[in-house]
Write a protein that holds these residues in place. Structure first.
Motif, PDB file in Angstrom:
ATOM      1  N   GLU A 280       0.847  -1.218   0.000  1.00 21.13           N
ATOM      2  CA  GLU A 280       0.000   0.000   0.000  1.00 21.13           C
ATOM      3  C   GLU A 280       0.869   1.251   0.000  1.00 21.13           C
ATOM      4  O   GLU A 280       0.640   2.194  -0.743  1.00 21.13           O
ATOM      5  CB  GLU A 280      -0.873   0.032   1.258  1.00 21.13           C
ATOM      6  N   ARG A 281       1.894   1.238   0.845  1.00 18.15           N
ATOM      7  CA  ARG A 281       2.762   2.423   0.935  1.00 18.15           C
ATOM      8  C   ARG A 281       3.592   2.599  -0.333  1.00 18.15           C
ATOM      9  O   ARG A 281       3.824   3.714  -0.771  1.00 18.15           O
ATOM     10  CB  ARG A 281       3.697   2.345   2.158  1.00 18.15           C
ATOM     11  N   PHE A 282       4.024   1.493  -0.923  1.00 20.85           N
ATOM     12  CA  PHE A 282       4.739   1.590  -2.204  1.00 20.85           C
ATOM     13  C   PHE A 282       3.797   2.164  -3.275  1.00 20.85           C
ATOM     14  O   PHE A 282       4.214   2.921  -4.144  1.00 20.85           O
ATOM     15  CB  PHE A 282       5.271   0.219  -2.635  1.00 20.85           C
ATOM     16  N   ASP A 308       5.522   9.458   4.625  1.00 21.11           N
ATOM     17  CA  ASP A 308       6.008   9.250   5.990  1.00 21.11           C
ATOM     18  C   ASP A 308       5.710   7.795   6.382  1.00 21.11           C
ATOM     19  O   ASP A 308       4.644   7.272   6.050  1.00 21.11           O
ATOM     20  CB  ASP A 308       5.279  10.175   6.978  1.00 21.11           C
ATOM     21  N   VAL A 309       6.650   7.176   7.078  1.00 17.86           N
ATOM     22  CA  VAL A 309       6.516   5.754   7.422  1.00 17.86           C
ATOM     23  C   VAL A 309       7.020   5.511   8.839  1.00 17.86           C
ATOM     24  O   VAL A 309       8.009   6.112   9.251  1.00 17.86           O
ATOM     25  CB  VAL A 309       7.384   4.874   6.475  1.00 17.86           C
ATOM     26  N   ILE A 317       4.827  -2.121   9.034  1.00 20.09           N
ATOM     27  CA  ILE A 317       5.976  -2.062   8.118  1.00 20.09           C
ATOM     28  C   ILE A 317       7.215  -2.567   8.868  1.00 20.09           C
ATOM     29  O   ILE A 317       7.612  -1.962   9.868  1.00 20.09           O
ATOM     30  CB  ILE A 317       6.226  -0.604   7.653  1.00 20.09           C
ATOM     31  N   ALA A 318       7.820  -3.634   8.388  1.00 22.63           N
ATOM     32  CA  ALA A 318       8.942  -4.266   9.103  1.00 22.63           C
ATOM     33  C   ALA A 318      10.166  -3.352   9.129  1.00 22.63           C
ATOM     34  O   ALA A 318      10.457  -2.657   8.154  1.00 22.63           O
ATOM     35  CB  ALA A 318       9.304  -5.577   8.418  1.00 22.63           C
ATOM     36  N   THR A 319      10.885  -3.408  10.232  1.00 27.64           N
ATOM     37  CA  THR A 319      12.141  -2.645  10.335  1.00 27.64           C
ATOM     38  C   THR A 319      13.126  -3.052   9.235  1.00 27.64           C
ATOM     39  O   THR A 319      13.931  -2.248   8.777  1.00 27.64           O
ATOM     40  CB  THR A 319      12.775  -2.823  11.740  1.00 27.64           C
ATOM     41  N   ASP A 320      13.049  -4.314   8.796  1.00 25.89           N
ATOM     42  CA  ASP A 320      13.987  -4.770   7.760  1.00 25.89           C
ATOM     43  C   ASP A 320      13.739  -4.110   6.399  1.00 25.89           C
ATOM     44  O   ASP A 320      14.594  -4.140   5.525  1.00 25.89           O
ATOM     45  CB  ASP A 320      13.905  -6.303   7.612  1.00 25.89           C
ATOM     46  N   TYR A 321      12.546  -3.536   6.195  1.00 23.14           N
ATOM     47  CA  TYR A 321      12.284  -2.814   4.944  1.00 23.14           C
ATOM     48  C   TYR A 321      12.876  -1.405   4.968  1.00 23.14           C
ATOM     49  O   TYR A 321      12.973  -0.748   3.951  1.00 23.14           O
ATOM     50  CB  TYR A 321      10.773  -2.622   4.725  1.00 23.14           C
ATOM     51  N   LYS A 322      13.170  -0.912   6.182  1.00 24.70           N
ATOM     52  CA  LYS A 322      13.427   0.521   6.348  1.00 24.70           C
ATOM     53  C   LYS A 322      14.615   1.051   5.534  1.00 24.70           C
ATOM     54  O   LYS A 322      14.484   2.106   4.896  1.00 24.70           O
ATOM     55  CB  LYS A 322      13.618   0.824   7.832  1.00 24.70           C
ATOM     56  N   PRO A 323      15.763   0.351   5.502  1.00 24.63           N
ATOM     57  CA  PRO A 323      16.860   0.892   4.691  1.00 24.63           C
ATOM     58  C   PRO A 323      16.472   1.039   3.210  1.00 24.63           C
ATOM     59  O   PRO A 323      16.909   1.973   2.539  1.00 24.63           O
ATOM     60  CB  PRO A 323      17.974  -0.147   4.869  1.00 24.63           C
TER      61      PRO A 323
END
Ligand code: EPU
Length: 431
Positions: A280-282, A308-309, A317-323
């Motif tokens: 959704e955010r993408f 904003d996320v 939203i997983a922390t692993d997606y953040k970078p």
């Protein structure tokens, strides 16, 4: 032989990935199984004797390290074919996990629950993992203590004992992935009923539940935040064949690559239902995403839009997606704010993005990213698995050459990232 004072060319850091700003990507990428599932499935084979078969296994360094750790414990691993593992639990289990192996991967903590419940004792070096701050195990320990275990810590090792673990009612302050997994696997052979409230419910946890149930475990509430595990006898368990759930973080990496380079990709094997909020955010960022029978189709053109996320446990939203998200925002149109709610220290790669010309400022748990039209290639370092993948994606969005060192981190969790990206038109090679 290396002369004193010269870098060892065979050391992991002697290798690097070189990526050049690339035009539109086109084609198909197949997503392999999830690191954060397969490592736990492997550890769980400690629970019962016999041959287990795992398929859709990623070809990554962490699987080899976990294989070495299990060999020291008494489970022998072989690879009959690409993407497949056979794990034979020999029945002769040594409940000791040595420092040299444990310190290399965080997931080694996942042998704690199975060893304790099966052997009644365990001696485990404190686990290692990624370089982004303290990763305590107090919730694992408190939960197992509630089930009757006694712990002792000395000389970098934890020792735990319990004649037989008993069921308990456990409520987590926070839905820890690792603690949920450890308590669940321990509860499978405990005496009585264990409930875990505020349990983590990542797709990889559900995969582990399915694996355990196929083995003969009794678990209710799968996929929810309350898990109820009714202890069974070890004779009730038997080895199984299991297909590992696809890796949602690797899938997201190819979507992010397409976002910054443009083009269209079929990400085959990706489970859109495991990535709902991210997709959704993408979409908000301008990616056109369609789910189909094979996986996810994505199309991108022009600069992404800023959003904003905030990171949260699943289904957030997983922390692993953040970078990856911060990298996309670095070249997006506008200003985005990213809030990290899991690992406060997980912003180290921002310095590397800044070397590429990204306009990112961090303060505490927050990063403010002002998108620039294009990054500019430079030497950068991968500090952990996800940060390393983000550097590769950033390189696709940078003019000139980006040379990424520290790529042993990427190899821990990515199955041929370079080959997969190059097959869809990225200008990338391993040196
Ligand atoms: N925490 C505690 N005490 C505990 C356990 C966790 O304070 O006893 C805190 C952690 O310090 C952290 C938060 O809770 O702040 C989340 O930790 P969690 O236990 O959920 O994470 P984990 O099991 O250690 C797994 C993945 C990570 C992923 C996190 C969050 C594996 C091997 N690792 O770690 O993946 O970031 O869940 O989703 O499954 C990666 O794959 O690169 C990676 C780091």
């Amino acid at each position: 032989m290396t002369s004193p004072g010269l870098p060892d060319p065979t050391a992991p850091d002697a290798e690097c990935i070189v990526v050049r700003g690339s035009g539109p990507l086109a084609g198909t990428v197949v997503v392999p199984g999830a690191k954060n599932s397969v490592l736990k499935l492997m550890a769980t084979t400690i629970l019962c004797d016999g041959p287990f078969e795992l398929s859709n296994v990623p070809d990554i360094a962490d699987v080899s390290i976990m294989g070495d750790l299990l060999a020291a414990i008494g489970v022998e691993m072989s690879r009959p074919a690409p993407g497949e593992l056979t794990l034979v639990n020999t029945g002769v289990i040594t409940p000791v996990a040595p420092y040299e192996l444990v310190e290399r991967i965080r997931a080694s903590i996942n042998v704690l629950g199975p060893l304790l419940t099966r052997c009644g004792e365990v001696r485990l070096s404190m686990p290692g993992g990624d370089d982004f701050g303290a990763r305590p195990i107090d919730m694992h320990v408190a939960g197992l203590e509630a089930m009757g275990a006694e712990f002792k810590f000395s000389h970098g090792y934890l020792e735990a004992r319990a004649d037989r673990l008993h069921g308990a009612e456990i409520t987590f302050d926070f839905p820890s992935v690792g603690a949920t997994e450890n308590l669940m696997t321990a509860a499978v052979l405990a005496d009585g009923v264990t409930t875990i409230d505020n349990a983590a419910r990542e797709p990889e946890i559900t995969d582990l539940c399915d694996f355990l149930v196929a083995m003969g475990a009794r678990i209710d509430g799968i996929g929810t935040s309350t898990l109820t595990i009714r202890g069974v006898d070890q004779r009730d368990l038997s080895p199984v064949s299991h297909r590992t759930v696809p890796d949602r973080i690797q899938a997201a990496t190819y979507l992010a690559a397409c976002s910054v380079a443009g083009g269209s990709l079929d990400v085959v094997g990706a489970r859109a239902d495991h990535m709902t909020m991210l997709l959704e955010r993408f979409g908000d960022m301008g990616l056109q995403i369609d789910e189909n029978d094979d996986g996810i189709h994505v199309e991108a053109g022009g600069r992404p839009r800023s959003i904003d996320v905030a990171t949260l446990p699943y289904p957030g939203i997983a922390t692993d997606y953040k970078p990856l998200i911060i990298t996309m925002l670095s070249v997006a149109d506008g200003v985005g704010i990213v809030t990290e709610n899991l690992y406060p220290g997980r912003f180290r790669y921002v310095e590397e993005l800044q070397r590429l010309g990204a306009d990112v400022r961090t303060s505490g748990h927050h990063a403010v990213i002002r998108g620039v039209p294009r990054l500019s290639g430079a030497p950068v370092r991968a500090h952990d698995i996800r940060a390393g993948a983000a550097m590769v994606v950033a390189g696709l969005a940078a003019e000139g050459e980006t040379r990424i060192s520290g790529i042993h981190h990427i190899d821990r969790g990515y199955d041929d990232l370079v080959g997969r990206l190059s097959s869809v038109g990225a200008v990338i090679e391993r040196c």
